[in-house]
Design a protein around this motif. Sequence first.
Motif, mmCIF file in Angstrom:
data_model
loop_
_atom_site.group_PDB
_atom_site.id
_atom_site.type_symbol
_atom_site.label_atom_id
_atom_site.label_comp_id
_atom_site.label_asym_id
_atom_site.label_seq_id
_atom_site.Cartn_x
_atom_site.Cartn_y
_atom_site.Cartn_z
ATOM 1 N N ALA A 131 -39.469 41.716 2.174
ATOM 2 C CA ALA A 131 -39.561 40.221 2.457
ATOM 3 C C ALA A 131 -41.191 39.754 1.995
ATOM 4 N N TYR A 132 -41.944 40.753 2.201
ATOM 5 C CA TYR A 132 -43.544 40.377 1.985
ATOM 6 C C TYR A 132 -43.697 40.365 0.427
ATOM 7 N N LEU A 133 -43.085 41.314 -0.182
ATOM 8 C CA LEU A 133 -43.316 41.549 -1.540
ATOM 9 C C LEU A 133 -42.780 40.306 -2.410
ATOM 10 N N GLU A 134 -41.646 39.659 -2.061
ATOM 11 C CA GLU A 134 -41.310 38.415 -2.669
ATOM 12 C C GLU A 134 -42.337 37.365 -2.809
ATOM 13 N N THR A 135 -43.140 37.214 -1.977
ATOM 14 C CA THR A 135 -44.268 36.191 -2.516
ATOM 15 C C THR A 135 -45.612 36.921 -3.058
ATOM 16 N N ALA A 136 -45.724 38.165 -2.896
ATOM 17 C CA ALA A 136 -46.759 38.704 -3.327
ATOM 18 C C ALA A 136 -47.592 38.673 -4.696
ATOM 19 N N PHE A 138 -48.949 40.557 -8.271
ATOM 20 C CA PHE A 138 -48.894 41.681 -8.757
ATOM 21 C C PHE A 138 -50.104 41.877 -9.961
ATOM 22 N N PRO A 139 -50.740 43.163 -10.275
ATOM 23 C CA PRO A 139 -50.031 44.396 -9.661
ATOM 24 C C PRO A 139 -50.619 44.430 -8.039
ATOM 25 N N ILE A 140 -49.523 45.384 -7.408
ATOM 26 C CA ILE A 140 -49.850 45.511 -5.864
ATOM 27 C C ILE A 140 -49.968 47.087 -5.766
ATOM 28 N N VAL A 141 -50.415 47.468 -4.450
ATOM 29 C CA VAL A 141 -50.585 48.873 -4.224
ATOM 30 C C VAL A 141 -49.788 49.221 -3.040
ATOM 31 N N LEU A 142 -48.720 50.225 -2.997
ATOM 32 C CA LEU A 142 -48.186 50.545 -1.821
ATOM 33 C C LEU A 142 -48.677 52.052 -1.514
ATOM 34 N N LYS A 143 -48.943 52.138 -0.281
ATOM 35 C CA LYS A 143 -49.374 53.738 0.293
ATOM 36 C C LYS A 143 -48.773 54.340 1.662
ATOM 37 N N ALA A 144 -48.247 55.409 1.403
ATOM 38 C CA ALA A 144 -47.718 55.943 2.347
ATOM 39 C C ALA A 144 -48.832 56.047 3.489
ATOM 40 N N THR A 158 -44.770 45.455 -11.037
ATOM 41 C CA THR A 158 -43.696 44.168 -11.020
ATOM 42 C C THR A 158 -43.017 44.288 -9.699
ATOM 43 N N LEU A 159 -42.281 43.083 -9.255
ATOM 44 C CA LEU A 159 -41.597 43.164 -8.064
ATOM 45 C C LEU A 159 -40.645 44.403 -8.044
ATOM 46 N N GLU A 160 -40.029 44.565 -9.332
ATOM 47 C CA GLU A 160 -38.841 45.519 -9.125
ATOM 48 C C GLU A 160 -39.384 46.958 -8.884
ATOM 49 N N GLU A 161 -40.675 47.321 -9.392
ATOM 50 C CA GLU A 161 -41.143 48.674 -9.169
ATOM 51 C C GLU A 161 -41.681 48.717 -7.893
#
Length: 423
Positions: A131-136, A138-144, A158-161
């Motif tokens: 849900a957060y990503l829908e309005t973010a 890009f590019p954006i960074v995801l971290k475990a 992209t949102l898809e990625e």
Amino acid sequence: MKVLIVGSGGREHAIAWSVAKSDKADKIYCAPGNAGIGEIAQCVPIGAMEFEKLADFAQKEEIDLTIVGMDDPLVGGIVDVFEERGLRVFGPRKNAAILEGSKAFSKDLMKKYNIPTAAYENFQDPAKALAYLETAKFPIVLKADGLALGKGVLICNTLEEAKAGVKEIMEDKKFGTAGNTMVIEEFMTGREVSVLSFVDGNTIKTMTSAQDHKRAKDGDQGLNTGGMGTFSPSPFYTKEVDDFCQKYIYQATVDAMKAEGRPFKGIIFFGLMLTEEGPKVLEYNARFGDPEAQVVLPRMENDIIEVVESCIDGTLDQVDLKFEDNAAVCVVLASEGYPVKYEKGIPITGFENFKDKDGYYCFHAGTRLDGEQIVTNGGRVLGITAKGKDLKEARKNAYEATNWINFANKYMRHDIGKAIDEA
Ligand code: AMP
Ligand code: GLY
């Protein structure tokens, strides 16, 4: 004194080499070590995560000092096990190694204490992350959140990625429990710098700067790796940048950990991004960098045992940390196919070329002895380091020395230190 080093990579070889230079070291052990470390230390076949066995060994052999090189045992609490048994050990306790062990923890710490870093949110629920990503933006960074061999960071254009990334990390658990929590972070641009430091709980002394090359292929293409090469110092880490970091990042981090009841003793490695808005923390590590150690330690003038002991004893303020006024470059020789799939057990030749060559070093990472023959035993096989009066000379020397070593699936990047030309 008797010193035990825990780990088996190029970083641990550089630490062992540094320890071997000290007049204080009479005997060096390394668990589990590798073929190169075996030439200056006695390798002990105990795994880095076998804390009780390692502590038994340290007690039986009356080891005076243990230096832990790797992140996994530190985050797992090896220092607590050693200290409970009254053994002298260098590294953060489990409650402080969390600075590297949990990215969510370190981001919250930076936010609470106003240490400059990228804007972020932490998520435990994949639906909320989506849900957060829908309005973010890009590019954006995801971290475990947890340790993932340096591979738990995804940069999504992209949102898809990003949606696929959330699935990989949080649902498919590509990085195991490291993905139970995920940090979603603002994408930053700028030069990256690694600054390693000694910390004694109160005082912090930073070492000379370095720059890593994390991607597998030339031109920073390909997958992220543990690091394909480094140079030191970074010409982009100016006096002005250092002043800023000393004032707003380094001591602030040490003070924050103390205020949280998690005093940090050991190495803090600051992964920094020099953004247009100023330096920001990309990540913290609770250990020497690999291959940063392979360029920083050869330039250090101090006796490493003295510095390490001052951290344990809380007297680092009395140490004058000094580095040579020169430069070093390390080019990693890897196995073709790293970091995905590669062959091991391939004979390596040419080590004799490094004999009596001042300022040239062949640090072993993934090697082992097969009878009398040294063979490849990992993705990153060797770190070829050379010094020079400046970065250009060091780079020329390091690349020349990469030709002295041969093995059938030898692979390296050819542009380590290219950024020097832009400085
Ligand atoms: P880390 O393990 O956090 O250092 O991340 C690995 C690499 O991903 C870093 O060295 C950067 O190249 C890149 N990276 C991490 N966080 C960011 C960010 N917020 N913006 C841009 N690149 C990043
Ligand atoms: N070279 C990066 C690291 O040690 O994490």
